[in-house]
Design a protein around this motif. Structure first.
Motif, PDB file in Angstrom:
ATOM      1  N   VAL A 161     -25.309  -7.194   9.657  1.00 20.36           N
ATOM      2  CA  VAL A 161     -24.260  -6.252  10.012  1.00 20.36           C
ATOM      3  C   VAL A 161     -23.767  -5.641   8.707  1.00 20.36           C
ATOM      4  O   VAL A 161     -23.336  -6.365   7.804  1.00 20.36           O
ATOM      5  CB  VAL A 161     -23.090  -6.953  10.736  1.00 20.36           C
ATOM      6  N   GLY A 162     -23.854  -4.325   8.602  1.00 22.88           N
ATOM      7  CA  GLY A 162     -23.408  -3.634   7.390  1.00 22.88           C
ATOM      8  C   GLY A 162     -21.938  -3.258   7.492  1.00 22.88           C
ATOM      9  O   GLY A 162     -21.481  -2.784   8.534  1.00 22.88           O
ATOM     10  N   LEU A 163     -21.198  -3.494   6.432  1.00 25.94           N
ATOM     11  CA  LEU A 163     -19.788  -3.119   6.373  1.00 25.94           C
ATOM     12  C   LEU A 163     -19.657  -1.765   5.683  1.00 25.94           C
ATOM     13  O   LEU A 163     -20.442  -1.446   4.790  1.00 25.94           O
ATOM     14  CB  LEU A 163     -18.988  -4.174   5.606  1.00 25.94           C
ATOM     15  N   ASP A 164     -18.656  -0.992   6.091  1.00 32.40           N
ATOM     16  CA  ASP A 164     -18.430   0.300   5.435  1.00 32.40           C
ATOM     17  C   ASP A 164     -17.867   0.074   4.035  1.00 32.40           C
ATOM     18  O   ASP A 164     -17.685  -1.060   3.589  1.00 32.40           O
ATOM     19  CB  ASP A 164     -17.520   1.193   6.280  1.00 32.40           C
ATOM     20  N   TRP A 181     -14.272  -7.434   1.535  1.00 31.96           N
ATOM     21  CA  TRP A 181     -15.095  -8.652   1.534  1.00 31.96           C
ATOM     22  C   TRP A 181     -15.296  -9.167   0.108  1.00 31.96           C
ATOM     23  O   TRP A 181     -15.196 -10.360  -0.155  1.00 31.96           O
ATOM     24  CB  TRP A 181     -16.445  -8.381   2.203  1.00 31.96           C
ATOM     25  N   LEU A 182     -15.581  -8.262  -0.805  1.00 31.30           N
ATOM     26  CA  LEU A 182     -15.826  -8.671  -2.190  1.00 31.30           C
ATOM     27  C   LEU A 182     -14.545  -9.122  -2.895  1.00 31.30           C
ATOM     28  O   LEU A 182     -14.604  -9.879  -3.871  1.00 31.30           O
ATOM     29  CB  LEU A 182     -16.484  -7.528  -2.965  1.00 31.30           C
ATOM     30  N   LEU A 183     -13.389  -8.670  -2.421  1.00 23.82           N
ATOM     31  CA  LEU A 183     -12.119  -9.091  -3.018  1.00 23.82           C
ATOM     32  C   LEU A 183     -11.644 -10.439  -2.474  1.00 23.82           C
ATOM     33  O   LEU A 183     -10.724 -11.042  -3.027  1.00 23.82           O
ATOM     34  CB  LEU A 183     -11.044  -8.028  -2.782  1.00 23.82           C
ATOM     35  N   ILE A 184     -12.269 -10.915  -1.406  1.00 25.96           N
ATOM     36  CA  ILE A 184     -11.914 -12.225  -0.857  1.00 25.96           C
ATOM     37  C   ILE A 184     -12.611 -13.273  -1.721  1.00 25.96           C
ATOM     38  O   ILE A 184     -13.813 -13.508  -1.592  1.00 25.96           O
ATOM     39  CB  ILE A 184     -12.344 -12.355   0.618  1.00 25.96           C
ATOM     40  N   ILE A 226      -4.928  -7.996  -2.392  1.00 30.34           N
ATOM     41  CA  ILE A 226      -6.093  -7.236  -1.927  1.00 30.34           C
ATOM     42  C   ILE A 226      -5.656  -5.825  -1.550  1.00 30.34           C
ATOM     43  O   ILE A 226      -6.327  -4.844  -1.889  1.00 30.34           O
ATOM     44  CB  ILE A 226      -6.778  -7.957  -0.747  1.00 30.34           C
ATOM     45  N   GLY A 227      -4.518  -5.691  -0.880  1.00 31.76           N
ATOM     46  CA  GLY A 227      -4.003  -4.378  -0.514  1.00 31.76           C
ATOM     47  C   GLY A 227      -3.719  -3.512  -1.729  1.00 31.76           C
ATOM     48  O   GLY A 227      -4.030  -2.315  -1.747  1.00 31.76           O
ATOM     49  N   LYS A 228      -3.121  -4.115  -2.761  1.00 36.21           N
ATOM     50  CA  LYS A 228      -2.844  -3.350  -3.984  1.00 36.21           C
ATOM     51  C   LYS A 228      -4.137  -2.860  -4.625  1.00 36.21           C
ATOM     52  O   LYS A 228      -4.222  -1.718  -5.075  1.00 36.21           O
ATOM     53  CB  LYS A 228      -2.052  -4.211  -4.980  1.00 36.21           C
ATOM     54  N   MET A 229      -5.160  -3.729  -4.669  1.00 38.42           N
ATOM     55  CA  MET A 229      -6.440  -3.336  -5.276  1.00 38.42           C
ATOM     56  C   MET A 229      -7.134  -2.251  -4.459  1.00 38.42           C
ATOM     57  O   MET A 229      -7.765  -1.348  -5.022  1.00 38.42           O
ATOM     58  CB  MET A 229      -7.326  -4.557  -5.452  1.00 38.42           C
ATOM     59  N   TYR A 270      -1.537  -1.854   4.707  1.00 39.95           N
ATOM     60  CA  TYR A 270      -1.366  -3.244   5.140  1.00 39.95           C
ATOM     61  C   TYR A 270      -1.579  -3.407   6.638  1.00 39.95           C
ATOM     62  O   TYR A 270      -2.110  -4.425   7.077  1.00 39.95           O
ATOM     63  CB  TYR A 270      -0.012  -3.803   4.689  1.00 39.95           C
ATOM     64  N   ASP A 271      -1.243  -2.396   7.421  1.00 37.71           N
ATOM     65  CA  ASP A 271      -1.520  -2.464   8.860  1.00 37.71           C
ATOM     66  C   ASP A 271      -3.021  -2.547   9.099  1.00 37.71           C
ATOM     67  O   ASP A 271      -3.497  -3.372   9.884  1.00 37.71           O
ATOM     68  CB  ASP A 271      -0.947  -1.242   9.581  1.00 37.71           C
ATOM     69  N   ARG A 272      -3.761  -1.689   8.429  1.00 35.35           N
ATOM     70  CA  ARG A 272      -5.220  -1.674   8.597  1.00 35.35           C
ATOM     71  C   ARG A 272      -5.855  -2.948   8.048  1.00 35.35           C
ATOM     72  O   ARG A 272      -6.752  -3.526   8.663  1.00 35.35           O
ATOM     73  CB  ARG A 272      -5.815  -0.457   7.887  1.00 35.35           C
ATOM     74  N   LEU A 273      -5.401  -3.382   6.875  1.00 34.00           N
ATOM     75  CA  LEU A 273      -5.967  -4.564   6.236  1.00 34.00           C
ATOM     76  C   LEU A 273      -5.738  -5.811   7.090  1.00 34.00           C
ATOM     77  O   LEU A 273      -6.659  -6.605   7.304  1.00 34.00           O
ATOM     78  CB  LEU A 273      -5.374  -4.747   4.838  1.00 34.00           C
ATOM     79  N   ILE A 274      -4.532  -5.985   7.581  1.00 35.24           N
ATOM     80  CA  ILE A 274      -4.236  -7.166   8.396  1.00 35.24           C
ATOM     81  C   ILE A 274      -5.041  -7.146   9.685  1.00 35.24           C
ATOM     82  O   ILE A 274      -5.599  -8.168  10.093  1.00 35.24           O
ATOM     83  CB  ILE A 274      -2.721  -7.261   8.664  1.00 35.24           C
ATOM     84  N   LEU A 275      -5.150  -5.998  10.325  1.00 39.07           N
ATOM     85  CA  LEU A 275      -5.938  -5.880  11.545  1.00 39.07           C
ATOM     86  C   LEU A 275      -7.406  -6.237  11.276  1.00 39.07           C
ATOM     87  O   LEU A 275      -8.035  -6.974  12.043  1.00 39.07           O
ATOM     88  CB  LEU A 275      -5.817  -4.470  12.103  1.00 39.07           C
ATOM     89  N   TYR A 276      -7.947  -5.733  10.178  1.00 36.19           N
ATOM     90  CA  TYR A 276      -9.340  -6.010   9.809  1.00 36.19           C
ATOM     91  C   TYR A 276      -9.544  -7.499   9.506  1.00 36.19           C
ATOM     92  O   TYR A 276     -10.505  -8.111   9.984  1.00 36.19           O
ATOM     93  CB  TYR A 276      -9.729  -5.147   8.610  1.00 36.19           C
ATOM     94  N   LEU A 277      -8.634  -8.090   8.736  1.00 33.22           N
ATOM     95  CA  LEU A 277      -8.769  -9.506   8.395  1.00 33.22           C
ATOM     96  C   LEU A 277      -8.620 -10.394   9.631  1.00 33.22           C
ATOM     97  O   LEU A 277      -9.315 -11.401   9.759  1.00 33.22           O
ATOM     98  CB  LEU A 277      -7.754  -9.895   7.328  1.00 33.22           C
ATOM     99  N   LYS A 278      -7.751 -10.022  10.551  1.00 32.11           N
ATOM    100  CA  LYS A 278      -7.619 -10.789  11.794  1.00 32.11           C
ATOM    101  C   LYS A 278      -8.893 -10.689  12.630  1.00 32.11           C
ATOM    102  O   LYS A 278      -9.303 -11.651  13.269  1.00 32.11           O
ATOM    103  CB  LYS A 278      -6.406 -10.316  12.594  1.00 32.11           C
ATOM    104  N   TYR A 279      -9.534  -9.519  12.612  1.00 34.55           N
ATOM    105  CA  TYR A 279     -10.819  -9.361  13.308  1.00 34.55           C
ATOM    106  C   TYR A 279     -11.879 -10.274  12.689  1.00 34.55           C
ATOM    107  O   TYR A 279     -12.605 -10.974  13.411  1.00 34.55           O
ATOM    108  CB  TYR A 279     -11.273  -7.899  13.261  1.00 34.55           C
TER     109      TYR A 279
END
Length: 124
Positions: A61-64, A71-74, A83-86, A99-108
């Motif tokens: 599965v390729g990530l955008d 993924w690389l910052l984790i 991670i959001g600041k970077m 942060y809304d997008r980041l949290i939604l993505y990380l929860k997924y």
């Protein structure tokens, strides 16, 4: 450019931005700057279905670009706020609301079982 939202909360111990994501699915590779999660289909049921529908043994599965960067910052050290600041430094307004997008993505990713979270020990 917009300002980074503040992550200050009254009780830092329950602030989700201070949780640290941890990669659980460690089978991945980076190709041309994009992360590809690799899945091996070797369970008995998967083997039978592979034979039945001619599915390959291995899939990916390729990530955008933003997903790959997250993924690389984790790394087990960066919390969600860091991670959001970077991401903001790299992508600017393209990632708003960050942060809304980041949290939604990380929860997924967590729901899929590919990452988990831990609390930052420095806060305890």
């Amino acid at each position: 450019m917009s300002k980074l939202p503040s992550s200050e909360a009254k009780d830092d111990s329950d602030n989700f931005l201070l949780y640290i994501p941890i990669i659980k699915h460690d089978l991945y590779e980076v190709r041309k700057g994009s992360v590809y999660l690799i899945f091996i289909h070797d369970k008995p049921l998967e083997k039978a279905l592979r034979w039945l529908v001619k599915k390959p043994y291995k899939s990916d599965v390729g990530l955008d670009s933003m997903g790959s960067e997250v993924w690389l910052l984790i790394d087990g050290k960066n919390n969600i706020h860091d991670i959001g600041k970077m991401l903001f430094v790299k992508f600017g307004d393209k990632c708003d609301p960050i942060y809304d997008r980041l949290i939604l993505y990380l929860k997924y990713l967590n729901k899929k079982g590919w990452i988990s979270f831990k609390k930052d020990e420095k806060l305890n």
